[in-house]
Design a protein around this motif. Structure first.
Motif, PDB file in Angstrom:
ATOM      1  N   ILE A   1      30.864  50.754  45.850  1.00  0.00           N
ATOM      2  CA  ILE A   1      31.747  50.054  44.916  1.00  0.00           C
ATOM      3  C   ILE A   1      31.732  50.809  43.591  1.00  0.00           C
ATOM      4  O   ILE A   1      30.676  51.108  43.060  1.00  0.00           O
ATOM      5  CB  ILE A   1      31.274  48.601  44.707  1.00  0.00           C
ATOM      6  N   THR A   2      32.918  51.108  43.067  1.00  0.00           N
ATOM      7  CA  THR A   2      33.024  51.852  41.806  1.00  0.00           C
ATOM      8  C   THR A   2      33.565  50.944  40.704  1.00  0.00           C
ATOM      9  O   THR A   2      34.137  49.895  40.996  1.00  0.00           O
ATOM     10  CB  THR A   2      33.960  53.068  41.964  1.00  0.00           C
ATOM     11  N   PRO A   3      33.429  51.352  39.452  1.00  0.00           N
ATOM     12  CA  PRO A   3      33.990  50.558  38.350  1.00  0.00           C
ATOM     13  C   PRO A   3      35.525  50.452  38.390  1.00  0.00           C
ATOM     14  O   PRO A   3      36.103  49.669  37.663  1.00  0.00           O
ATOM     15  CB  PRO A   3      33.527  51.305  37.096  1.00  0.00           C
ATOM     16  N   ASN A   4      36.178  51.245  39.239  1.00  0.00           N
ATOM     17  CA  ASN A   4      37.634  51.175  39.376  1.00  0.00           C
ATOM     18  C   ASN A   4      38.069  50.086  40.350  1.00  0.00           C
ATOM     19  O   ASN A   4      39.256  49.789  40.451  1.00  0.00           O
ATOM     20  CB  ASN A   4      38.193  52.520  39.852  1.00  0.00           C
ATOM     21  N   ASP A   5      37.138  49.524  41.097  1.00  0.00           N
ATOM     22  CA  ASP A   5      37.441  48.479  42.077  1.00  0.00           C
ATOM     23  C   ASP A   5      37.339  47.119  41.410  1.00  0.00           C
ATOM     24  O   ASP A   5      36.256  46.705  41.017  1.00  0.00           O
ATOM     25  CB  ASP A   5      36.446  48.534  43.249  1.00  0.00           C
ATOM     26  N   HIS A   6      38.458  46.424  41.303  1.00  0.00           N
ATOM     27  CA  HIS A   6      38.433  45.110  40.670  1.00  0.00           C
ATOM     28  C   HIS A   6      38.184  44.026  41.706  1.00  0.00           C
ATOM     29  O   HIS A   6      37.180  43.329  41.668  1.00  0.00           O
ATOM     30  CB  HIS A   6      39.734  44.862  39.915  1.00  0.00           C
ATOM     31  N   PHE A   7      39.115  43.867  42.637  1.00  0.00           N
ATOM     32  CA  PHE A   7      38.986  42.871  43.689  1.00  0.00           C
ATOM     33  C   PHE A   7      38.904  43.581  45.027  1.00  0.00           C
ATOM     34  O   PHE A   7      39.649  44.532  45.280  1.00  0.00           O
ATOM     35  CB  PHE A   7      40.181  41.911  43.674  1.00  0.00           C
ATOM     36  N   LEU A   8      38.035  43.120  45.888  1.00  0.00           N
ATOM     37  CA  LEU A   8      37.831  43.727  47.194  1.00  0.00           C
ATOM     38  C   LEU A   8      37.792  42.648  48.265  1.00  0.00           C
ATOM     39  O   LEU A   8      37.109  41.623  48.087  1.00  0.00           O
ATOM     40  CB  LEU A   8      36.517  44.521  47.218  1.00  0.00           C
TER      41      LEU A   8
ATOM     42  N   VAL B   1      31.263  38.735  42.762  1.00  0.00           N
ATOM     43  CA  VAL B   1      31.443  37.291  42.653  1.00  0.00           C
ATOM     44  C   VAL B   1      32.441  36.895  43.727  1.00  0.00           C
ATOM     45  O   VAL B   1      33.516  37.498  43.848  1.00  0.00           O
ATOM     46  CB  VAL B   1      31.984  36.888  41.258  1.00  0.00           C
ATOM     47  N   LYS B   2      32.100  35.884  44.501  1.00  0.00           N
ATOM     48  CA  LYS B   2      32.990  35.421  45.564  1.00  0.00           C
ATOM     49  C   LYS B   2      34.150  34.654  44.941  1.00  0.00           C
ATOM     50  O   LYS B   2      33.955  33.681  44.222  1.00  0.00           O
ATOM     51  CB  LYS B   2      32.228  34.544  46.553  1.00  0.00           C
ATOM     52  N   VAL B   3      35.359  35.131  45.196  1.00  0.00           N
ATOM     53  CA  VAL B   3      36.568  34.526  44.651  1.00  0.00           C
ATOM     54  C   VAL B   3      37.136  33.524  45.643  1.00  0.00           C
ATOM     55  O   VAL B   3      37.562  32.435  45.288  1.00  0.00           O
ATOM     56  CB  VAL B   3      37.611  35.621  44.326  1.00  0.00           C
ATOM     57  N   SER B   4      37.181  33.908  46.917  1.00  0.00           N
ATOM     58  CA  SER B   4      37.666  33.042  47.983  1.00  0.00           C
ATOM     59  C   SER B   4      36.914  33.427  49.255  1.00  0.00           C
ATOM     60  O   SER B   4      36.009  34.261  49.213  1.00  0.00           O
ATOM     61  CB  SER B   4      39.183  33.205  48.165  1.00  0.00           C
ATOM     62  N   ARG B   5      37.310  32.841  50.373  1.00  0.00           N
ATOM     63  CA  ARG B   5      36.622  33.149  51.633  1.00  0.00           C
ATOM     64  C   ARG B   5      36.613  34.623  51.960  1.00  0.00           C
ATOM     65  O   ARG B   5      35.685  35.141  52.538  1.00  0.00           O
ATOM     66  CB  ARG B   5      37.314  32.407  52.782  1.00  0.00           C
TER      67      ARG B   5
ATOM     68  N   ILE C   1      47.042  27.661  49.199  1.00  0.00           N
ATOM     69  CA  ILE C   1      46.146  28.468  48.359  1.00  0.00           C
ATOM     70  C   ILE C   1      44.920  27.596  48.124  1.00  0.00           C
ATOM     71  O   ILE C   1      45.026  26.515  47.543  1.00  0.00           O
ATOM     72  CB  ILE C   1      46.812  28.864  47.021  1.00  0.00           C
ATOM     73  N   SER C   2      43.772  28.061  48.597  1.00  0.00           N
ATOM     74  CA  SER C   2      42.576  27.213  48.527  1.00  0.00           C
ATOM     75  C   SER C   2      41.910  27.243  47.154  1.00  0.00           C
ATOM     76  O   SER C   2      41.341  26.250  46.716  1.00  0.00           O
ATOM     77  CB  SER C   2      41.579  27.626  49.602  1.00  0.00           C
ATOM     78  N   THR C   3      41.964  28.372  46.472  1.00  0.00           N
ATOM     79  CA  THR C   3      41.290  28.506  45.183  1.00  0.00           C
ATOM     80  C   THR C   3      42.217  29.185  44.195  1.00  0.00           C
ATOM     81  O   THR C   3      42.923  30.126  44.551  1.00  0.00           O
ATOM     82  CB  THR C   3      40.024  29.386  45.340  1.00  0.00           C
ATOM     83  N   LEU C   4      42.191  28.734  42.961  1.00  0.00           N
ATOM     84  CA  LEU C   4      42.964  29.374  41.897  1.00  0.00           C
ATOM     85  C   LEU C   4      42.009  29.837  40.803  1.00  0.00           C
ATOM     86  O   LEU C   4      40.944  29.245  40.613  1.00  0.00           O
ATOM     87  CB  LEU C   4      43.986  28.399  41.315  1.00  0.00           C
ATOM     88  N   PRO C   5      42.391  30.876  40.072  1.00  0.00           N
ATOM     89  CA  PRO C   5      41.507  31.352  39.004  1.00  0.00           C
ATOM     90  C   PRO C   5      41.439  30.356  37.848  1.00  0.00           C
ATOM     91  O   PRO C   5      42.349  29.566  37.643  1.00  0.00           O
ATOM     92  CB  PRO C   5      42.165  32.659  38.565  1.00  0.00           C
ATOM     93  N   ASP C   6      40.332  30.414  37.096  1.00  0.00           N
ATOM     94  CA  ASP C   6      40.232  29.600  35.881  1.00  0.00           C
ATOM     95  C   ASP C   6      41.231  30.101  34.845  1.00  0.00           C
ATOM     96  O   ASP C   6      41.758  29.335  34.046  1.00  0.00           O
ATOM     97  CB  ASP C   6      38.815  29.677  35.303  1.00  0.00           C
ATOM     98  N   TRP C   7      41.440  31.398  34.856  1.00  0.00           N
ATOM     99  CA  TRP C   7      42.398  32.046  33.964  1.00  0.00           C
ATOM    100  C   TRP C   7      43.010  33.207  34.713  1.00  0.00           C
ATOM    101  O   TRP C   7      42.300  33.906  35.414  1.00  0.00           O
ATOM    102  CB  TRP C   7      41.709  32.559  32.701  1.00  0.00           C
ATOM    103  N   PRO C   8      44.276  33.446  34.634  1.00  0.00           N
ATOM    104  CA  PRO C   8      45.325  32.719  33.909  1.00  0.00           C
ATOM    105  C   PRO C   8      45.758  31.459  34.660  1.00  0.00           C
ATOM    106  O   PRO C   8      45.468  31.309  35.843  1.00  0.00           O
ATOM    107  CB  PRO C   8      46.469  33.739  33.880  1.00  0.00           C
ATOM    108  N   ALA C   9      46.480  30.598  33.937  1.00  0.00           N
ATOM    109  CA  ALA C   9      47.051  29.413  34.572  1.00  0.00           C
ATOM    110  C   ALA C   9      48.108  29.869  35.573  1.00  0.00           C
ATOM    111  O   ALA C   9      48.800  30.866  35.341  1.00  0.00           O
ATOM    112  CB  ALA C   9      47.674  28.509  33.514  1.00  0.00           C
ATOM    113  N   VAL C  10      48.214  29.157  36.676  1.00  0.00           N
ATOM    114  CA  VAL C  10      49.160  29.530  37.737  1.00  0.00           C
ATOM    115  C   VAL C  10      50.080  28.360  38.011  1.00  0.00           C
ATOM    116  O   VAL C  10      49.631  27.217  38.161  1.00  0.00           O
ATOM    117  CB  VAL C  10      48.408  29.927  39.031  1.00  0.00           C
ATOM    118  N   ASN C  11      51.373  28.639  38.061  1.00  0.00           N
ATOM    119  CA  ASN C  11      52.385  27.652  38.410  1.00  0.00           C
ATOM    120  C   ASN C  11      52.913  28.030  39.791  1.00  0.00           C
ATOM    121  O   ASN C  11      53.534  29.075  39.943  1.00  0.00           O
ATOM    122  CB  ASN C  11      53.500  27.661  37.364  1.00  0.00           C
ATOM    123  N   ILE C  12      52.646  27.198  40.790  1.00  0.00           N
ATOM    124  CA  ILE C  12      53.045  27.514  42.163  1.00  0.00           C
ATOM    125  C   ILE C  12      54.390  26.869  42.477  1.00  0.00           C
ATOM    126  O   ILE C  12      54.581  25.677  42.274  1.00  0.00           O
ATOM    127  CB  ILE C  12      51.985  27.023  43.171  1.00  0.00           C
TER     128      ILE C  12
END
Length: 193
Positions: A5-12, A37-41, A97-108
């Motif tokens: 994992i490199t510093p260029n990898d944000h989400f994997l 950090v686990k974001v979703s499954r 969508i099972s999980t949403l981020p704390d930030w930014p706010a999302v309008n689905i």
């Protein structure tokens, strides 16, 4: 930090981590040590990420099948000066969508299959690739949902679209016919032209 994992990898995704030789055991150790950090499954965030952060990339990590739409797409295309207070994304009505981020706010926006699947294009911003509706589909969606978006915002977007040299009025009319707002488009064009 793991060599995989490199510093260029944000989400994997789990699949991406597996392709880099990480077992579930190693992934869990990286989570326990605070590297991931686990974001979703199936998605993890690299805590040592050092690149540009984008609302679009963060939301895409939580909702990989989403398509950026409405005011977020209008802002992306430079059609509005209005700064949305949430990121607008479309998903098909049957999707979840099972999980949403704390930030930014999302309008689905839950779109029927026909509206969801038409006009999707690939684009990119400073932090990666994204799925977004093309400019004509964005304008038609905003016209269709003008009462939720706001009449002033709708007029500004259509006016700015018509001022563009790369506009495609044939495509705009095709989407309006296909998505049930031909009459609305005609009314707005009469007023603005």
């Amino acid at each position: 930090m793991s060599a995989e994992i490199t510093p260029n990898d944000h989400f994997l995704t789990v699949d991406e981590l597996s392709k880099r030789g990480l077992s579930h055991y190693k992934i869990n150790k990286l989570v326990a040590s605070g590297v991931l950090v686990k974001v979703s499954r199936s998605m993890y965030e690299n805590t040592a990420y050092s690149g540009d952060e984008s609302d679009f990339s963060i939301v895409s990590a939580f909702a990989p099948k989403c398509v950026f739409c409405m005011m977020s797409a209008a802002r992306y295309y430079g059609l509005t000066t209005y700064l949305p207070d949430a990121v607008d994304v479309a998903i098909e009505r049957s999707m979840k969508i099972s999980t949403l981020p704390d930030w930014p706010a999302v309008n689905i926006w839950y779109f029927p299959h026909k509206r969801y699947s038409s006009g999707i294009t690939a684009a990119s911003d400073n932090s990666g690739d994204l799925r977004i509706y093309d400019i004509e589909k964005t304008v038609v969606d905003i016209l269709y949902y003008r009462n939720k978006v706001g009449i002033d915002e709708t007029k500004e977007i259509l006016k700015n679209y018509l001022a563009r040299e790369d506009r495609d009025l044939i495509c705009l009319h095709r989407y309006a016919d296909e998505l049930g707002c031909r009459k609305i488009l005609g009314t707005y064009l009469e007023v603005l032209i």
